[in-house]
Design an enzyme around this catalytic site. Structure first.
Site, PDB file in Angstrom:
ATOM      1  N   CYS A   1       0.809  -1.220   0.000  1.00 56.49           N
ATOM      2  CA  CYS A   1       0.000   0.000   0.000  1.00 56.49           C
ATOM      3  C   CYS A   1       0.843   1.271   0.000  1.00 56.49           C
ATOM      4  O   CYS A   1       0.421   2.299  -0.524  1.00 56.49           O
ATOM      5  CB  CYS A   1      -0.974   0.000   1.175  1.00 56.49           C
ATOM      6  SG  CYS A   1      -0.264  -0.382   2.785  1.00 56.49           S
TER       7      CYS A   1
ATOM      8  N   HIS B   1      -2.560   6.841   3.226  1.00 57.00           N
ATOM      9  CA  HIS B   1      -1.106   6.935   3.346  1.00 57.00           C
ATOM     10  C   HIS B   1      -0.635   8.190   2.606  1.00 57.00           C
ATOM     11  O   HIS B   1      -1.112   8.492   1.510  1.00 57.00           O
ATOM     12  CB  HIS B   1      -0.431   5.728   2.685  1.00 57.00           C
ATOM     13  CG  HIS B   1      -0.481   4.460   3.495  1.00 57.00           C
ATOM     14  ND1 HIS B   1      -1.124   4.344   4.706  1.00 57.00           N
ATOM     15  CD2 HIS B   1       0.071   3.235   3.253  1.00 57.00           C
ATOM     16  CE1 HIS B   1      -0.975   3.113   5.170  1.00 57.00           C
ATOM     17  NE2 HIS B   1      -0.266   2.418   4.305  1.00 57.00           N
TER      18      HIS B   1
ATOM     19  N   SER C   1      -4.757   1.702   9.252  1.00 57.86           N
ATOM     20  CA  SER C   1      -5.482   0.617   8.589  1.00 57.86           C
ATOM     21  C   SER C   1      -4.559  -0.184   7.676  1.00 57.86           C
ATOM     22  O   SER C   1      -4.923  -1.283   7.261  1.00 57.86           O
ATOM     23  CB  SER C   1      -6.693   1.142   7.818  1.00 57.86           C
ATOM     24  OG  SER C   1      -6.299   2.042   6.820  1.00 57.86           O
TER      25      SER C   1
END
Lengths: 350, 350
Positions: B133, B257, B163
């Protein structure tokens, strides 16, 4: 109150968050002062505040209150600093100023005692400036490594705490955290933005968010904070051409600024040598065993004096570049402590 | 359920946080699928979950359940992915795997459709990997600029949401925030550390803190996340020698992010050209007027598909270097969306 040959210290702005830390430091550190005079705006005059175990009455800041002061520690907003620093200097005080007003002036030294104590000796205007809290989070560690290897360039990304914006920043984060705690917010577009009431000094929510904007405005896309860290780092290290790129980001931390540093040097670096240099550097604590959970975080650095340094790595593609992470208390070394250190240096230049 | 020539899609790990986002994406996007089969561990079998407006019963993952599958979307823990991906591939499915197991394998392509769609065509093991991610937060923007100017090196500092550590990360932040909200914590050494009960997946408190450690361990001081971002960026861009330095930092954000990027190119860069490139890049939204409060933040990027890019500046000392800040939803483009995009690409290679 002491008498005799010891210098008189005036603290201007003794009632704010930094003033409170500053009075604590003056009470904890070796006492080199005669009288300590607390000065503030007329509305704070008459309050009594503790310093060195005594209650000291706050006086209204005026010309008379500056008579006989040897060293004046300024923790005032920019406009008040601009107004009063020349007055205090004209009355013979050495002004240690923590505002942004004088930091870039050629005839005002910008001092971090661990790095350039010598610069405090030459003060044509009677003023010594103390750097911005973000510069102070990294400069002691960077300066120590520069002494060993010769700095060639810096790329910096910051993680700045809200107390760097004063009480309004802290109040804003605390209010927003109360508004998001116990909710499922932070998973849908704009849900945090809609839930928090009032952004305070920030252009976006600071709870459950990071805000890549710190400062009062922009020049060519760079924020005032980013330009300040660059200019101050160059000035303190005496390297007016040093390439410095900074991205300043506010994070939901109360106190403790952190910086991810990519530093390139004129010489090859090694991690063991970097550890030695940082461990021996005054004002730095090395905290670097990440596999065992040892790395600097703002939650651990807050309330302490040194710069915490860790996550030291040599760049995998460049034997002259070092990566590391530093944390420092932006109200202590980042503000009150550095100015007290300068004051002590000026009072006893050794 | 549809019939005919449309391919059968299996979703493995349909019940987790990413699975939930994934089912939403399959319901929102152009429908290219025949049957969509939801597979999970036996304890989730029998649950009904909505996809494309229908309730679909979750089947237990076993060999039989993989019969007749054309494309298998894997969102499983590493060990389960390692076990089941070869099984699904042997049964003739193209496996799109989001775990870390296959990303570094030479005979498994690592694909971001906006950047290297071509790589998905060659899959000797029947497996296509989707990146981490954190890589996905930056790679689309970086790739677009690389196409224009030729990338020479990257220095990256991340601001990673909890998360990214799964539900345990989110639960830990929410619990810790409830413990610190409404308090004066964050001003004394260790006060946050003492107040929060249980660090969850993190080696330090994540509420009112930043944690410069993300990943499962370290090699020469670099965390697994840092090494992964470096290796994946090189592989996706087809630049196995690209110098990449990464510092991964976890921040108290639920989802989204962010990365501060310092990118050096073979050619001179300008901000207006960078704006043009980013505005035209598929999968990127340009958001860059910081003086007017326009910059990317995770609170705004969460729940959206694109990478948000802003704070674009040319390095003041290097006309070949660009600074910028990107945010992306780590559960959408950072996980579910990229794997769905790969699945669509494989199903209709156009």
């Amino acid at each position: 109150m002491k008498t005799g040959g010891e210098p008189t210290l005036a603290v201007l702005g003794a009632t704010g968050a930094v003033g409170s830390v500053l009075r604590g430091l003056l009470s904890e550190r070796r006492d080199v002062w005669g009288e300590i005079r607390l000065l503030a705006s007329p509305r704070s005059a008459g309050r009594k505040l503790p310093v060195r175990g005594e209650e000291v009455e706050v006086l209204a800041l005026d010309e008379e209150a500056l008579e006989g002061v040897d060293v004046a520690l300024f923790h005032l907003p920019d406009d008040a600093a601009a107004q009063w620093a020349p007055v205090a200097a004209a009355k013979g005080a050495v002004v240690i100023d923590s505002s942004a007003v004088f930091r870039a002036e050629d005839d005002v030294p910008l001092v971090v005692p661990e790095i350039n104590a010598h610069a405090a000796r030459v003060r044509p205007r009677g003023i010594v400036a103390s750097p911005d809290c973000t510069t102070l989070a990294l400069i002691v560690a960077v300066g120590a490594l520069h002494s060993a290897w010769g700095l060639e360039s810096l790329v910096l990304s910051t993680y700045q705490a809200v107390s760097g914006s004063g009480r309004e920043g802290v109040d804003t984060l605390r209010r927003q955290l109360a508004e998001v705690a116990g909710t499922d917010l932070g998973t849908k577009p704009g849900d945090v933005r809609r839930a928090v009431t009032g952004a305070g000094p920030y252009p976006a929510p600071i709870a459950l968010n990071v805000v890549p904007f710190a400062g009062a405005g922009t020049t060519d896309g760079w924020t005032t904070d980013e330009m300040a860290v660059r200019a101050e780092t160059r000035k303190i290290l005496g390297m007016p051409q040093l390439p410095v790129s900074v991205t300043c980001v506010r994070v939901p931390v109360v106190t403790g600024h952190s910086v991810a540093v990519h530093a390139r040097f004129e010489n090859e670096v090694t991690v063991p040598q970097a550890h030695e240099i940082l461990a021996a550097a005054p004002g730095v604590v090395l905290c670097d065993a990440p596999g065992e959970g040892e790395f600097p975080t703002p939650a651990d650095a807050v309330g302490t004096d040194p710069t915490w340094a860790g996550r030291v790595r040599r760049a995998l593609d460049d034997p002259q570049a070092l990566e590391f992470f530093v944390c420092g208390d932006n109200l202590r070394k980042g503000a009150a402590l550095n100015s007290v250190q300068i004051a002590e240096l000026v009072a006893s230049p050794g």
